[in-house]
Design a protein around this motif. Sequence first.
Motif, PDB file in Angstrom:
ATOM      1  N   LYS A   2       0.824  -1.206   0.000  1.00 61.45           N
ATOM      2  CA  LYS A   2       0.000   0.000   0.000  1.00 61.45           C
ATOM      3  C   LYS A   2       0.855   1.251   0.000  1.00 61.45           C
ATOM      4  CE  LYS A   2      -4.060  -1.947   2.247  1.00 61.45           C
ATOM      5  NZ  LYS A   2      -4.911  -1.901   3.428  1.00 61.45           N
ATOM      6  N   SER A   3       1.994   1.202   0.715  1.00 61.60           N
ATOM      7  CA  SER A   3       2.847   2.386   0.778  1.00 61.60           C
ATOM      8  C   SER A   3       3.504   2.666  -0.566  1.00 61.60           C
ATOM      9  CB  SER A   3       3.912   2.238   1.868  1.00 61.60           C
ATOM     10  OG  SER A   3       4.787   1.180   1.552  1.00 61.60           O
ATOM     11  N   ILE A   4       3.788   1.628  -1.347  1.00 61.91           N
ATOM     12  CA  ILE A   4       4.372   1.825  -2.675  1.00 61.91           C
ATOM     13  C   ILE A   4       3.351   2.477  -3.590  1.00 61.91           C
ATOM     14  CG2 ILE A   4       5.278   0.660  -4.712  1.00 61.91           C
ATOM     15  CD1 ILE A   4       6.402  -1.451  -2.791  1.00 61.91           C
ATOM     16  N   VAL A  64      13.977   4.534 -16.149  1.00 55.11           N
ATOM     17  CA  VAL A  64      15.023   3.746 -15.498  1.00 55.11           C
ATOM     18  C   VAL A  64      15.233   4.218 -14.061  1.00 55.11           C
ATOM     19  CG1 VAL A  64      17.486   3.161 -15.529  1.00 55.11           C
ATOM     20  CG2 VAL A  64      16.172   3.161 -17.656  1.00 55.11           C
ATOM     21  N   GLY A  65      15.365   5.529 -13.886  1.00 56.77           N
ATOM     22  CA  GLY A  65      15.562   6.069 -12.536  1.00 56.77           C
ATOM     23  C   GLY A  65      14.396   5.764 -11.619  1.00 56.77           C
ATOM     24  N   GLY A  66      13.183   5.946 -12.132  1.00 54.21           N
ATOM     25  CA  GLY A  66      11.988   5.665 -11.339  1.00 54.21           C
ATOM     26  C   GLY A  66      11.877   4.191 -10.983  1.00 54.21           C
ATOM     27  N   ALA A  67      12.224   3.309 -11.939  1.00 51.28           N
ATOM     28  CA  ALA A  67      12.156   1.872 -11.683  1.00 51.28           C
ATOM     29  C   ALA A  67      13.162   1.456 -10.608  1.00 51.28           C
ATOM     30  CB  ALA A  67      12.412   1.090 -12.970  1.00 51.28           C
ATOM     31  N   VAL A  68      14.361   2.035 -10.662  1.00 47.29           N
ATOM     32  CA  VAL A  68      15.373   1.709  -9.654  1.00 47.29           C
ATOM     33  C   VAL A  68      14.911   2.152  -8.266  1.00 47.29           C
ATOM     34  CG1 VAL A  68      17.711   2.262  -8.850  1.00 47.29           C
ATOM     35  CG2 VAL A  68      17.318   1.692 -11.257  1.00 47.29           C
ATOM     36  N   VAL A  69      14.451   3.399  -8.175  1.00 48.85           N
ATOM     37  CA  VAL A  69      13.988   3.915  -6.887  1.00 48.85           C
ATOM     38  C   VAL A  69      12.778   3.128  -6.398  1.00 48.85           C
ATOM     39  CG1 VAL A  69      12.991   5.918  -5.715  1.00 48.85           C
ATOM     40  CG2 VAL A  69      14.942   6.219  -7.240  1.00 48.85           C
ATOM     41  N   GLY A  70      11.823   2.870  -7.289  1.00 48.12           N
ATOM     42  CA  GLY A  70      10.635   2.100  -6.911  1.00 48.12           C
ATOM     43  C   GLY A  70      10.971   0.683  -6.465  1.00 48.12           C
ATOM     44  N   GLY A  74      10.321  -0.837  -2.860  1.00 46.94           N
ATOM     45  CA  GLY A  74       9.513  -2.040  -2.768  1.00 46.94           C
ATOM     46  C   GLY A  74      10.223  -3.176  -2.042  1.00 46.94           C
ATOM     47  N   SER A  75      11.543  -3.228  -2.177  1.00 45.82           N
ATOM     48  CA  SER A  75      12.298  -4.304  -1.525  1.00 45.82           C
ATOM     49  C   SER A  75      12.339  -4.149  -0.008  1.00 45.82           C
ATOM     50  CB  SER A  75      13.726  -4.358  -2.076  1.00 45.82           C
ATOM     51  OG  SER A  75      14.461  -3.217  -1.664  1.00 45.82           O
ATOM     52  N   GLN A  76      11.925  -2.989   0.478  1.00 46.34           N
ATOM     53  CA  GLN A  76      11.911  -2.743   1.919  1.00 46.34           C
ATOM     54  C   GLN A  76      10.630  -3.252   2.586  1.00 46.34           C
ATOM     55  OE1 GLN A  76      14.738  -1.394   3.311  1.00 46.34           O
ATOM     56  NE2 GLN A  76      15.457  -1.535   1.187  1.00 46.34           N
ATOM     57  N   GLY A  82       6.149 -12.051  -0.912  1.00 42.59           N
ATOM     58  CA  GLY A  82       5.579 -10.696  -0.830  1.00 42.59           C
ATOM     59  C   GLY A  82       6.623  -9.633  -1.099  1.00 42.59           C
ATOM     60  N   LYS A  83       7.827  -9.871  -0.650  1.00 45.31           N
ATOM     61  CA  LYS A  83       8.918  -8.911  -0.861  1.00 45.31           C
ATOM     62  C   LYS A  83       9.266  -8.840  -2.352  1.00 45.31           C
ATOM     63  CE  LYS A  83      13.313  -7.534   1.068  1.00 45.31           C
ATOM     64  NZ  LYS A  83      14.115  -7.667   2.257  1.00 45.31           N
ATOM     65  N   LYS A  84       9.289 -10.000  -3.015  1.00 46.45           N
ATOM     66  CA  LYS A  84       9.585 -10.030  -4.452  1.00 46.45           C
ATOM     67  C   LYS A  84       8.496  -9.295  -5.234  1.00 46.45           C
ATOM     68  CE  LYS A  84      12.131 -14.350  -4.283  1.00 46.45           C
ATOM     69  NZ  LYS A  84      12.143 -15.763  -4.631  1.00 46.45           N
ATOM     70  N   LEU A  85       7.247  -9.565  -4.876  1.00 43.36           N
ATOM     71  CA  LEU A  85       6.135  -8.885  -5.555  1.00 43.36           C
ATOM     72  C   LEU A  85       6.169  -7.377  -5.311  1.00 43.36           C
ATOM     73  CD1 LEU A  85       3.193 -11.367  -4.890  1.00 43.36           C
ATOM     74  CD2 LEU A  85       4.340 -10.923  -7.070  1.00 43.36           C
ATOM     75  N   ALA A  86       6.485  -6.985  -4.086  1.00 46.53           N
ATOM     76  CA  ALA A  86       6.566  -5.555  -3.770  1.00 46.53           C
ATOM     77  C   ALA A  86       7.703  -4.899  -4.530  1.00 46.53           C
ATOM     78  CB  ALA A  86       6.754  -5.364  -2.263  1.00 46.53           C
ATOM     79  N   THR A  87       8.821  -5.602  -4.699  1.00 46.80           N
ATOM     80  CA  THR A  87       9.954  -5.053  -5.453  1.00 46.80           C
ATOM     81  C   THR A  87       9.573  -4.846  -6.916  1.00 46.80           C
ATOM     82  OG1 THR A  87      11.532  -6.141  -3.972  1.00 46.80           O
ATOM     83  CG2 THR A  87      12.361  -5.442  -6.112  1.00 46.80           C
TER      84      THR A  87
END
Length: 149
Positions: A2-4, A64-70, A74-76, A82-87
């Motif tokens: 949800k936070s992502i 690219v920049g947005g995907a890296v930051v996202g 997400g990995s946090q 669930g962590k993989k899906l969030a990433t």
Amino acid sequence: MKSIAAAAFTAILPAMLASVQAQPAPAVSVPTAEQRAALCDGCAWVQEVRTETRDGKASGLGVVGGAVVGGLLGSQVGGGTGKKLATVGGAVAGGYAGNKVEKKAKERKVWIVQLVQRDGSLRSVELDADPNLRAGDTVREKDGHLTRP
């Protein structure tokens, strides 16, 4: 997760709101048949001058920049699957947001001049700079530039 989604929405929202800002209606001038007949050869009547905003072109850097930051954000979240899906979800949302932000940062303002020709036909000219014209002016077009006769 949800936070992502909230972070992605927060990043995109300002760009969406800015694109729907109300602009005052431009002044419109319709020449009479006598006014059109009085136009010199190659001249036209300015019916309307308005501005529009054009989106900039994305180079891919924002995605690219947005995907890296996202992806990093997400990995946090969570653990295991669930962590993989969030990433992955964070990377996708970040890429989309980065693309929108890059386009917004590169947007430009253009001036659209609606012209009435001597025969009554309409024509639009798009300019990158303010032509300092108003509805009712008479102009001549030469090499993509509008000048007063």
